[in-house]
Each structure stands twice: as C-alpha cells, then as structure tokens.
Design a protein around this motif. Structure first.
Motif, PDB file in Angstrom:
ATOM      1  N   SER A  88       0.821  -1.214   0.000  1.00 47.01           N
ATOM      2  CA  SER A  88       0.000   0.000   0.000  1.00 47.01           C
ATOM      3  C   SER A  88       0.851   1.258   0.000  1.00 47.01           C
ATOM      4  O   SER A  88       0.479   2.275  -0.597  1.00 47.01           O
ATOM      5  N   ILE A  89       2.004   1.194   0.640  1.00 47.35           N
ATOM      6  CA  ILE A  89       2.919   2.344   0.637  1.00 47.35           C
ATOM      7  C   ILE A  89       3.393   2.636  -0.783  1.00 47.35           C
ATOM      8  O   ILE A  89       3.479   3.796  -1.204  1.00 47.35           O
ATOM      9  N   ILE A  90       3.680   1.571  -1.547  1.00 46.75           N
ATOM     10  CA  ILE A  90       4.098   1.738  -2.943  1.00 46.75           C
ATOM     11  C   ILE A  90       2.969   2.356  -3.766  1.00 46.75           C
ATOM     12  O   ILE A  90       3.195   3.217  -4.618  1.00 46.75           O
ATOM     13  N   LEU A  91       1.735   1.927  -3.507  1.00 40.48           N
ATOM     14  CA  LEU A  91       0.593   2.444  -4.260  1.00 40.48           C
ATOM     15  C   LEU A  91       0.337   3.922  -3.985  1.00 40.48           C
ATOM     16  O   LEU A  91      -0.254   4.620  -4.818  1.00 40.48           O
ATOM     17  N   MET A  92       0.780   4.408  -2.832  1.00 38.38           N
ATOM     18  CA  MET A  92       0.513   5.796  -2.452  1.00 38.38           C
ATOM     19  C   MET A  92       1.640   6.757  -2.791  1.00 38.38           C
ATOM     20  O   MET A  92       1.505   7.963  -2.587  1.00 38.38           O
ATOM     21  N   TYR A 125     -13.312   3.222   2.866  1.00 40.28           N
ATOM     22  CA  TYR A 125     -12.215   4.069   2.403  1.00 40.28           C
ATOM     23  C   TYR A 125     -12.263   4.346   0.901  1.00 40.28           C
ATOM     24  O   TYR A 125     -11.900   5.443   0.457  1.00 40.28           O
ATOM     25  N   ILE A 126     -12.694   3.370   0.088  1.00 42.20           N
ATOM     26  CA  ILE A 126     -12.596   3.571  -1.365  1.00 42.20           C
ATOM     27  C   ILE A 126     -13.576   4.609  -1.886  1.00 42.20           C
ATOM     28  O   ILE A 126     -13.484   4.995  -3.054  1.00 42.20           O
ATOM     29  N   LYS A 127     -14.485   5.075  -1.060  1.00 40.93           N
ATOM     30  CA  LYS A 127     -15.372   6.135  -1.527  1.00 40.93           C
ATOM     31  C   LYS A 127     -14.578   7.378  -1.923  1.00 40.93           C
ATOM     32  O   LYS A 127     -15.062   8.212  -2.688  1.00 40.93           O
ATOM     33  N   GLY A 128     -13.319   7.479  -1.451  1.00 40.83           N
ATOM     34  CA  GLY A 128     -12.474   8.609  -1.813  1.00 40.83           C
ATOM     35  C   GLY A 128     -11.624   8.367  -3.048  1.00 40.83           C
ATOM     36  O   GLY A 128     -10.872   9.251  -3.474  1.00 40.83           O
ATOM     37  N   ALA A 138      -7.720   5.388  -1.709  1.00 38.88           N
ATOM     38  CA  ALA A 138      -8.270   6.730  -1.489  1.00 38.88           C
ATOM     39  C   ALA A 138      -7.219   7.819  -1.640  1.00 38.88           C
ATOM     40  O   ALA A 138      -7.556   9.004  -1.708  1.00 38.88           O
ATOM     41  N   SER A 139      -5.949   7.425  -1.717  1.00 45.53           N
ATOM     42  CA  SER A 139      -4.873   8.397  -1.862  1.00 45.53           C
ATOM     43  C   SER A 139      -4.949   9.093  -3.215  1.00 45.53           C
ATOM     44  O   SER A 139      -5.241   8.458  -4.239  1.00 45.53           O
ATOM     45  N   GLU A 140      -4.658  10.370  -3.242  1.00 46.04           N
ATOM     46  CA  GLU A 140      -4.703  11.113  -4.505  1.00 46.04           C
ATOM     47  C   GLU A 140      -3.613  10.662  -5.469  1.00 46.04           C
ATOM     48  O   GLU A 140      -3.696  10.909  -6.679  1.00 46.04           O
ATOM     49  N   ASN A 141      -2.594   9.971  -4.957  1.00 42.23           N
ATOM     50  CA  ASN A 141      -1.500   9.506  -5.820  1.00 42.23           C
ATOM     51  C   ASN A 141      -1.786   8.145  -6.446  1.00 42.23           C
ATOM     52  O   ASN A 141      -1.147   7.769  -7.428  1.00 42.23           O
TER      53      ASN A 141
END
Length: 281
Positions: free
Chosen positions: A89-93, A150-153, A123-126
C-alpha cells in the motif's frame, strides 16, 4: 541467477516478465529487486502461484520504491498476509506510482487489516489503480466494511472483484455509503466504479441484498455487477440485473450518438473544404 538468466534473453527486451508455479526463494526476490531498480522498460510483472509470503514480497517491493514503469502487477495465488499488503500500500501511495492493474486473488491470509490498508491506499490522490482483484481472500464482513468505507475517496478505481470473501450486510451498507452522492440529491459519487463482482458472498443474504440494490441504484456508473450466489432474494437479483442492463444499454446508445454526431461534423467539414477547393468560396 534469475537476473543473470534474463540479461540478453528474449524476455529481457520485452516489457513483460512472468514467473509462476515455481516458488520464489530469497535469492530470487533479491534478483527481482535489482531488476526492478535497473530495467526501466518492464511494465508488466506477473508472479502468480509462487508460494510468496510477505517477507519475499517486501524484498521485491524495495525495488519498486523508485520504479515508475510497472503498470500491471499480478501477485495472485500466493501466501501474502496483511503485513505484506501494508507494505504494498505504501508503494501504491507514492507520488510517482504507476500501477493501474493489481491482482491479489487467492491470498487467503489477506484479512480485515489488509483490506483497510488497501482502502486507504486507493483513497490516496496519488494512487492510479483502476482494476483490483481480491477474489477468494478472507476479508470477512469487517474487512469488506473497511475497504468500502475508504474507497469512496478513490478517483481511479473502475473495476473491483471481491467475490468469495465472506462479505455480509455490514459490507453492503458501507458499499452503499461509498456509492451514494457526496453532496445534494443532484450530485453523484466521485467513485468512478463501472464493474463490481460480489459473487459467492452468500452471507450477504436478503438483508444485504436490499442494501446492494440501493447501492447499485446509487452507483450511476455501474454497468456490470455480479451478484450470483449471494443469498439475495430472486426479486433483488432481478432488480440488480435489470438496472445494470438498462443502464449499459442507455450508455451504449449515448456513445453511439456521440460518435455519429462526430462523424456528421467530420463529413460536413470535408464537404466544406471540397467546395472551397473546387469553387474558391
């Protein structure tokens, strides 16, 4: 050994690497780490069925910290748990994340905490993930609720498979919240979800089924929804199927109209250009 065998091989001049049904060792993971650091053209990394645990995954992910080429990552049918998902998840963000397709199907150790980590990442903008496959994991109703909350963002997720995950009414309620309009009645959800596979979640039952019907009605972009073997009433299954079928037909007709209008405009411009060329007016 893996890295040395790739250098100069046909595979090395392509943009795809697949290794499956073999089983990774620590040395293999470190070789992949070096490959990801040094081989920029690689776009697709497929490692299904390799008995990969979170320790091996984290070794590979070190090579992805500065990687900006991988767009498709297949880690299905392995032994990754919540700890590995937290690292992924850190890589995805990260700001320059490039992964758009992520397959985590059948990693039976991914549970509620892993679902929460993924939800936060999405949900991260990145985050650029458009397709996520979580089929045949063990999210449970708590994990499904955390993921949907969370995925609503998310501004990118279009295709989500959470089939066979023991999701229940709690998950269905969170899904409804993710797809409901964020503002007034005329507003729409910012979640761009188009395809959703919920099949094989028999614990949804009739209570969850009613919430799924409401969620599908709220998710105006949904044109493909699978609710087979979810314990829903036959009438609710029919409502879901009818809604997405009619919505898909409407969108297809609208798209045809746009294309036809564009073609008419192009033809008109060609005729005008021909008239000017022929008559000078």
């Amino acid at each position: 050994e893996m890295l040395r065998s790739l250098v100069g091989s046909e595979m090395c001049i392509r943009d795809r690497f697949k290794r499956d049904m073999i089983g990774l060792r620590q040395g293999d993971a470190l070789s992949l780490q070096r490959l990801l650091k040094s081989y920029a053209p690689l776009k697709v990394l497929q490692l299904p069925g390799n008995r990969m645990d979170s320790s091996l995954l984290k070794a590979i992910l070190v090579g992805m910290v500065r990687n900006t080429s991988i767009t498709e990552l297949d880690l299905s049918h392995n032994s990754i748990d919540d700890e590995g998902i937290a690292a992924l998840s850190i890589i995805l963000m990260k700001k320059d994340s490039s992964i758009t397709k992520l397959n985590l199907a059948n990693n039976s150790s991914i549970r509620a905490d892993g679902a929460r980590s993924l939800g936060k990442a999405l949900a991260s903008e990145n985050c650029k993930v458009t397709h996520l496959n979580l089929r045949m994991n063990r999210l449970g109703d708590d994990g499904g609720e955390r993921l949907f909350r969370y995925i609503k963002g998310s501004k990118s997720l279009q295709d989500l498979n959470v089939s066979c995950n023991a999701l229940g009414p709690q998950s269905a309620e969170a899904l409804l919240g993710a797809l409901q309009p964020q503002g007034g009645a005329s507003d729409t959800s910012t979640l761009p979800l188009k395809s959703l596979d919920l099949s094989g979640n028999s614990l949804l039952g009739e209570e969850g089924g009613r919430l799924i019907v409401a969620a599908v009605n709220a998710g105006k972009g949904l044109t493909n929804v699978d609710v087979r073997v979810c314990g829903m009433s036959a009438s609710d299954v029919a409502l879901v199927n009818t809604t997405v079928r009619d919505r898909g037909a409407t969108q297809a007709a609208r798209q045809r109209q746009i294309i036809e209008t564009q073609m008419d405009d192009d033809i008109l411009r060609l005729v005008e250009a021909k008239v000017k060329l022929t008559h000078g007016v």
